[in-house]
Scaffold this active site. Structure first.
Site, PDB file in Angstrom:
ATOM      1  N   ASP A   1       0.849  -1.197   0.000  1.00 13.44           N
ATOM      2  CA  ASP A   1       0.000   0.000   0.000  1.00 13.44           C
ATOM      3  C   ASP A   1       0.881   1.242   0.000  1.00 13.44           C
ATOM      4  O   ASP A   1       1.688   1.444   0.909  1.00 13.44           O
ATOM      5  CB  ASP A   1      -0.907   0.006   1.240  1.00 13.44           C
ATOM      6  CG  ASP A   1      -1.821   1.211   1.272  1.00 13.44           C
ATOM      7  OD1 ASP A   1      -2.938   1.114   0.733  1.00 13.44           O
ATOM      8  OD2 ASP A   1      -1.424   2.249   1.847  1.00 13.44           O
TER       9      ASP A   1
ATOM     10  N   TYR B   1       2.733   9.985  -0.298  1.00  8.07           N
ATOM     11  CA  TYR B   1       3.852   9.459   0.478  1.00  8.07           C
ATOM     12  C   TYR B   1       5.201   9.789  -0.145  1.00  8.07           C
ATOM     13  O   TYR B   1       6.227   9.710   0.536  1.00  8.07           O
ATOM     14  CB  TYR B   1       3.744   7.946   0.645  1.00  8.07           C
ATOM     15  CG  TYR B   1       2.486   7.453   1.317  1.00  8.07           C
ATOM     16  CD1 TYR B   1       1.614   8.318   1.976  1.00  8.07           C
ATOM     17  CD2 TYR B   1       2.150   6.097   1.289  1.00  8.07           C
ATOM     18  CE1 TYR B   1       0.456   7.858   2.568  1.00  8.07           C
ATOM     19  CE2 TYR B   1       1.000   5.630   1.891  1.00  8.07           C
ATOM     20  CZ  TYR B   1       0.151   6.517   2.523  1.00  8.07           C
ATOM     21  OH  TYR B   1      -1.001   6.053   3.112  1.00  8.07           O
TER      22      TYR B   1
ATOM     23  N   LYS C   1      -2.885   5.947  -4.224  1.00  7.34           N
ATOM     24  CA  LYS C   1      -3.977   6.877  -3.933  1.00  7.34           C
ATOM     25  C   LYS C   1      -3.728   8.222  -4.591  1.00  7.34           C
ATOM     26  O   LYS C   1      -2.580   8.663  -4.707  1.00  7.34           O
ATOM     27  CB  LYS C   1      -4.115   7.075  -2.417  1.00  7.34           C
ATOM     28  CG  LYS C   1      -4.157   5.784  -1.625  1.00  7.34           C
ATOM     29  CD  LYS C   1      -4.183   6.042  -0.125  1.00  7.34           C
ATOM     30  CE  LYS C   1      -3.899   4.763   0.642  1.00  7.34           C
ATOM     31  NZ  LYS C   1      -2.463   4.402   0.616  1.00  7.34           N
TER      32      LYS C   1
END
Length: 286
Positions: free
Chosen positions: A51, A56, A81
């Site tokens: 993930d 990030y 995401k």
């Protein structure tokens, strides 16, 4: 998907698409330094669900570790995401193309809207969702979903979208189990992913969980993670330490009794137990 013979038998859950998703994954939130080594170690231990997120800032290193692992792409489940600053269609498409390049893949198994951001973009939650529907229709995202969407945010997507979200990833752990949202999503056929399953380390220090763990020869953290698995949540604890990664992976040689599950359930602190931002007020671009 297959699991290495040397690894624990990770359970897989069905997505509404018919695909299978490993219930235990490896999270990379706030892992920037040493992410290549951390992902490499996790994959070697047997993790097959990774993930990450545009936010990030580590997709390139995650992609390099995956490529260097030599593990066939079809044996991996990769999630990313959409970043908060690219909700408009043009920037969203450009950012997604960069995600695929950085991850060195033609598709991601799951792509999520990271935050609803109700105070930004005119509160238009459907704008980024329609772009994700494009990625899904093109096969570049094999499943699409939401992250940090409360019930009223999800309802906007259900009412105006063409695809029912396959997943909602939100905060859930013993101190904030988020049961009402979990139940609502379940009734819509939306799979729950629980982020921060250890409440940012709080669970690892909880003596009530440690007492349960003593009966099984496991740690307090392992009890919290096992509780989440038995509830049916998908989890992805993170650690850059191989020994801790191995401990987080070692969840399948024991199970919690109904009484032990009830003890963990009793730790619910309601809204006071939340450790992250509230989706109704989180409106930061970065």
């Amino acid at each position: 998907m297959t699991t290495p013979a040397s690894a624990a038998p990770i359970p897989y859950l069905p997505l509404p698409t018919g695909a299978l998703i490993p219930q235990l994954g490896f999270g990379t939130y706030k892992v920037t330094e040493g992410v290549y080594e951390a992902v490499t170690s996790a994959l070697a231990l047997g993790y097959r669900h990774i993930d990450t997120a545009q936010m990030y800032g580590n997709e390139a290193e995650v992609g390099r570790a995956i490529a260097d692992s030599g593990i066939p792409r079809e044996e991996l489940f990769i999630t990313s995401k959409l970043n908060n600053d690219v909700h408009k269609p043009g920037p969203a498409r450009e950012a997604f193309a960069a995600t695929l390049r950085d991850l060195r893949t033609d598709y991601v198994d799951l792509f999520l809207i990271h935050w609803p951001l109700p105070g930004l973009y005119g509160g238009d939650l459907l704008m980024p969702w329609r772009v994700l529907e494009e990625f899904y229709a093109a096969g570049q995202a094999r499943a699409i979903g939401l992250s940090n969407f409360e019930r009223h945010h999800v309802e906007v997507i259900l009412e105006g979208g063409s695809v029912v979200p396959h997943v909602n990833q939100f905060e859930a752990h013993p101190y904030f189990p988020n049961n009402e949202l979990r139940t609502f999503c379940w009734r819509q056929g939306i799979v729950t992913e629980a982020w921060s399953p250890l409440a940012r380390g709080k669970a690892a220090q909880d003596q009530r969980l440690a007492a349960i763990g003593e009966a099984h020869g496991v740690s307090a953290a392992q009890v919290a993670l096992r509780w989440a698995l038995q509830r049916g949540d998908i989890i992805f604890p993170k650690s850059v330490t191989p020994a801790r990664q191995a401990e987080n992976f070692d969840l399948f040689a024991f199970s919690l009794s109904a009484d032990e599950m009830a003890v963990v359930d009793s730790l619910d602190e309601g809204e006071k137990g939340r450790v992250g931002s509230h989706p109704d007020t989180m409106n930061r671009i970065r």
